[in-house]
Design a protein around this motif. Structure first.
Motif, short mmCIF file in Angstrom:
data_model
loop_
_atom_site.label_atom_id
_atom_site.label_comp_id
_atom_site.label_asym_id
_atom_site.label_seq_id
_atom_site.Cartn_x
_atom_site.Cartn_y
_atom_site.Cartn_z
N THR A 40 0.83 -1.20 0.00
CA THR A 40 0.00 0.00 0.00
C THR A 40 0.87 1.25 0.00
OG1 THR A 40 -1.74 -1.16 1.20
CG2 THR A 40 -1.82 1.24 1.23
N LEU A 41 1.86 1.29 0.89
CA LEU A 41 2.71 2.47 0.98
C LEU A 41 3.59 2.64 -0.26
CD1 LEU A 41 3.66 2.28 4.74
CD2 LEU A 41 2.07 3.84 3.64
N CYS A 42 4.02 1.54 -0.86
CA CYS A 42 4.80 1.65 -2.09
C CYS A 42 3.94 2.18 -3.24
CB CYS A 42 5.41 0.31 -2.46
SG CYS A 42 6.83 -0.12 -1.45
N GLU A 43 2.69 1.78 -3.29
CA GLU A 43 1.81 2.29 -4.34
C GLU A 43 1.43 3.75 -4.10
OE1 GLU A 43 0.99 0.92 -7.25
OE2 GLU A 43 2.35 -0.69 -6.68
N ASP A 54 9.07 13.51 -7.13
CA ASP A 54 10.01 12.40 -7.01
C ASP A 54 10.62 12.31 -5.61
OD1 ASP A 54 9.54 11.79 -9.64
OD2 ASP A 54 11.23 12.99 -10.38
N PHE A 55 10.96 13.47 -5.02
CA PHE A 55 11.56 13.44 -3.69
C PHE A 55 10.59 12.85 -2.66
CE2 PHE A 55 12.30 15.37 0.46
CZ PHE A 55 13.59 14.93 0.69
N LEU A 56 9.33 13.24 -2.73
CA LEU A 56 8.33 12.68 -1.80
C LEU A 56 8.14 11.19 -2.01
CD1 LEU A 56 5.56 15.41 -1.67
CD2 LEU A 56 7.18 14.77 0.11
N ALA A 57 8.21 10.76 -3.24
CA ALA A 57 8.06 9.32 -3.52
C ALA A 57 9.22 8.52 -2.93
CB ALA A 57 7.97 9.10 -5.02
N VAL A 62 11.55 5.11 1.40
CA VAL A 62 12.64 4.90 2.36
C VAL A 62 12.13 4.91 3.79
CG1 VAL A 62 14.74 5.93 3.29
CG2 VAL A 62 14.44 5.75 0.83
N ILE A 63 11.31 5.89 4.14
CA ILE A 63 10.88 6.04 5.53
C ILE A 63 9.78 5.05 5.88
CG2 ILE A 63 9.81 7.60 7.18
CD1 ILE A 63 11.24 9.89 5.67
N TYR A 64 8.68 5.07 5.15
CA TYR A 64 7.54 4.27 5.55
C TYR A 64 7.71 2.80 5.19
CZ TYR A 64 5.25 8.59 6.68
OH TYR A 64 4.94 9.79 7.23
N GLY A 66 10.52 1.28 4.79
CA GLY A 66 11.56 0.79 5.69
C GLY A 66 11.01 0.49 7.07
N GLY A 67 10.09 1.30 7.53
CA GLY A 67 9.42 1.04 8.81
C GLY A 67 8.60 -0.24 8.77
N ILE A 68 7.99 -0.52 7.65
CA ILE A 68 7.23 -1.75 7.51
C ILE A 68 8.15 -2.96 7.54
CG2 ILE A 68 5.71 -3.06 5.97
CD1 ILE A 68 4.40 -0.76 7.48
N MET A 69 9.34 -2.82 6.99
CA MET A 69 10.29 -3.92 7.06
C MET A 69 10.69 -4.21 8.51
SD MET A 69 10.87 -5.33 4.23
CE MET A 69 9.23 -5.07 3.63
N VAL A 70 10.82 -3.17 9.32
CA VAL A 70 11.10 -3.37 10.75
C VAL A 70 9.90 -4.04 11.41
CG1 VAL A 70 11.54 -2.17 12.93
CG2 VAL A 70 12.73 -1.47 10.86
N LEU A 71 8.69 -3.63 11.04
CA LEU A 71 7.49 -4.28 11.56
C LEU A 71 7.45 -5.75 11.17
CD1 LEU A 71 4.64 -3.96 12.90
CD2 LEU A 71 3.80 -3.55 10.59
N LEU A 72 7.84 -6.07 9.95
CA LEU A 72 7.90 -7.47 9.52
C LEU A 72 8.91 -8.24 10.34
CD1 LEU A 72 7.70 -7.36 5.65
CD2 LEU A 72 6.29 -8.69 7.18
N LEU A 73 10.04 -7.63 10.61
CA LEU A 73 11.05 -8.30 11.40
C LEU A 73 10.52 -8.63 12.79
CD1 LEU A 73 14.03 -9.18 11.67
CD2 LEU A 73 14.48 -6.89 12.54
N PHE A 74 9.87 -7.67 13.43
CA PHE A 74 9.31 -7.94 14.75
C PHE A 74 8.15 -8.93 14.68
CE2 PHE A 74 11.34 -3.89 16.04
CZ PHE A 74 12.11 -4.42 17.06
N GLY A 75 7.36 -8.87 13.61
CA GLY A 75 6.27 -9.82 13.46
C GLY A 75 6.77 -11.24 13.32
N ILE A 76 7.85 -11.41 12.61
CA ILE A 76 8.42 -12.74 12.47
C ILE A 76 9.07 -13.18 13.77
CG2 ILE A 76 10.23 -14.05 11.28
CD1 ILE A 76 9.54 -12.37 8.79
#
Length: 108
Positions: A40-43, A54-57, A62-64, A66-76
């Motif tokens: 969702t955030l990538c789209e 482009d900068f906002l994209a 990078v920010i959001y 990347g935060g989801i990847m940290v959430l995935l890490l903790f979820g796993i």
């Protein structure tokens, strides 16, 4: 870009955002919900690319995302499964992931 192509791209991105957001809300598994939120955030970043921000994209990814990847890490990490069980159940996914990571490393 031609206006008709922009319109088609907008509707395609909108459909993916809506579907992945609904999956993120109603998923029972935290890993599936986190992956759906990641898409969702990538789209949403795709919307920013579409309007020329482009900068906002890139910041969105990078920010959001990347935060989801940290959430995935903790979820796993918070799931109660033994690593040995995961290795015996899905050895092919580990091999495919290692090969994919190696290919990405070589491309970068």
């Amino acid at each position: 870009m031609k206006p008709i192509l922009i319109g088609i791209t907008f509707y395609l991105i909108s459909a993916v955002v809506i579907v992945s957001a609904v999956i993120a809300v109603f998923a029972r598994d935290i890993v599936r919900a986190a992956f759906a939120l990641f898409f969702t955030l990538c789209e949403i970043a795709g919307f920013y690319f579409l309007v020329g921000a482009d900068f906002l994209a890139v910041a969105q990814i990078v920010i959001y995302a990347g935060g989801i990847m940290v959430l995935l890490l903790f979820g796993i990490l918070l799931t109660h499964r033994d690593v040995e069980d995961l290795w015996t159940e899905s050895r092919i996914t580990y091999i495919a992931g290692a090969l994919g990571g190696l290919v990405l490393y070589l491309l970068l």
